[in-house]
Scaffold this motif. Sequence first.
Motif, short mmCIF file in Angstrom:
data_model
loop_
_atom_site.label_atom_id
_atom_site.label_comp_id
_atom_site.label_asym_id
_atom_site.label_seq_id
_atom_site.Cartn_x
_atom_site.Cartn_y
_atom_site.Cartn_z
N ALA A 82 0.84 -1.20 0.00
CA ALA A 82 0.00 0.00 0.00
C ALA A 82 0.87 1.25 0.00
CB ALA A 82 -0.92 0.00 1.22
N GLY A 83 0.45 2.24 -0.77
CA GLY A 83 1.22 3.47 -0.82
C GLY A 83 0.39 4.62 -1.35
N LEU A 84 0.82 5.82 -1.01
CA LEU A 84 0.18 7.04 -1.49
C LEU A 84 1.20 7.88 -2.24
CD1 LEU A 84 -1.86 8.18 1.65
CD2 LEU A 84 -2.74 7.02 -0.39
N GLY A 85 0.73 8.54 -3.28
CA GLY A 85 1.58 9.47 -4.02
C GLY A 85 0.99 10.86 -3.95
N VAL A 86 1.82 11.85 -3.66
CA VAL A 86 1.34 13.23 -3.62
C VAL A 86 2.33 14.12 -4.39
CG1 VAL A 86 0.11 13.01 -1.44
CG2 VAL A 86 2.50 13.70 -1.41
N PRO A 87 1.82 15.11 -5.12
CA PRO A 87 2.73 16.08 -5.72
C PRO A 87 3.31 16.98 -4.63
CG PRO A 87 0.45 16.75 -6.08
CD PRO A 87 0.40 15.39 -5.44
N HIS A 88 4.57 17.30 -4.75
CA HIS A 88 5.19 18.17 -3.75
C HIS A 88 6.31 18.93 -4.44
CE1 HIS A 88 7.02 19.50 0.03
NE2 HIS A 88 5.86 19.17 0.61
N ASP A 89 5.92 20.04 -5.08
CA ASP A 89 6.86 20.81 -5.89
C ASP A 89 6.68 22.28 -5.57
OD1 ASP A 89 8.42 22.02 -7.85
OD2 ASP A 89 7.80 20.63 -9.43
N VAL A 90 7.62 22.85 -4.83
CA VAL A 90 7.49 24.23 -4.38
C VAL A 90 7.67 25.24 -5.50
CG1 VAL A 90 8.23 23.64 -2.04
CG2 VAL A 90 9.94 24.35 -3.73
N ARG A 91 8.05 24.78 -6.70
CA ARG A 91 8.19 25.71 -7.83
C ARG A 91 6.84 26.16 -8.37
NH1 ARG A 91 11.68 21.82 -11.55
NH2 ARG A 91 9.87 20.57 -10.97
N ASN A 92 5.80 25.34 -8.14
CA ASN A 92 4.49 25.63 -8.71
C ASN A 92 3.56 26.31 -7.72
OD1 ASN A 92 5.28 24.32 -11.12
ND2 ASN A 92 4.78 22.33 -10.21
N ALA A 93 3.47 25.77 -6.53
CA ALA A 93 2.62 26.33 -5.48
C ALA A 93 3.07 25.70 -4.16
CB ALA A 93 1.15 26.02 -5.74
N MET A 94 2.66 26.29 -3.05
CA MET A 94 3.04 25.71 -1.77
C MET A 94 2.28 24.41 -1.56
SD MET A 94 5.40 27.53 -0.83
CE MET A 94 5.70 26.70 0.72
N PRO A 95 2.98 23.31 -1.34
CA PRO A 95 2.34 22.00 -1.20
C PRO A 95 1.50 21.91 0.08
CG PRO A 95 4.68 21.79 -1.71
CD PRO A 95 4.45 23.20 -1.32
N ASP A 96 0.65 20.91 0.12
CA ASP A 96 -0.21 20.64 1.27
C ASP A 96 0.57 19.81 2.29
OD1 ASP A 96 -2.08 19.83 3.11
OD2 ASP A 96 -3.49 18.99 1.66
N PRO A 97 0.90 20.37 3.45
CA PRO A 97 1.70 19.61 4.42
C PRO A 97 0.95 18.41 4.99
CG PRO A 97 0.97 21.69 5.38
CD PRO A 97 0.62 21.73 3.94
N ASP A 98 -0.38 18.50 5.09
CA ASP A 98 -1.14 17.35 5.61
C ASP A 98 -1.09 16.18 4.63
OD1 ASP A 98 -1.88 18.70 7.93
OD2 ASP A 98 -3.70 19.52 7.03
#
Length: 240
Positions: A82-98
């Motif tokens: 089981a796994g989750l993938g989230v976008p996390h790229d500060v170049r585009n917008a501030m990512p969701d820390p939660d």
Amino acid sequence: MDVNGKTVLLTGGSAGIGREIARQLQAKGAIVILTGRDPARLAAMRGEGFEVIEADLSNAAGVDALVAALGDRSIDILINNAGLGVPHDVRNAMPDPDAADGCLYANLSAPVRLITALLPRLRARPEAAIINVTSGLAIAPNTASSVYCASKAGLRSFTLALRAQLAGEPIHVIEALPPVVDTQMTADRKTKKLPPQECARQIIAALEKGHDEANVGMVKVLRAVYSISPAFARSVMRRF
């Protein structure tokens, strides 16, 4: 290992790679208990003859509930898929820390917590196995999925250490490193993708043959390149 007659706990087994692992293990005679979060998908897998447990592994309470749901069942093989993938790229917008926290927990903390809880059961079996599904990105990260890459690199490091800790015990610790596989998580990716059936086949083959790693598909190439020049491998992967 001969999987016939073995009892398997497979997390994330209702879709994607996990679903194909479940089906192929069942075809080889294994008894598969699988987890997932989507009731409809779990119902479909129950209809195929699997025992299913609904479980959200993005937090400690979900892992503990899964262990409780197992009761005193014996487990021969634990597959942390089981796994989750989230976008996390500060170049585009501030990512969701939660969202980042959920990804880190599901991909790293949950496997560690589940292994810790189930290790006494695995040690009680004549032979047992733990398979941690990481990623080729655990070797060299891409740019846009920094948190996902970090979680998989952490699980890779944990797996290497766990294998050393369990040396001499009848528990085989395996790391499975898939490439980009054609699943819901990669639906928006335009690159070439490996069919989940083939990914599952290679992971199960590593278990049966006693390999410590299943470098699946193009990850074999990445591993070869990395062994020659880690810096070059990282520079290539940063383009994605």
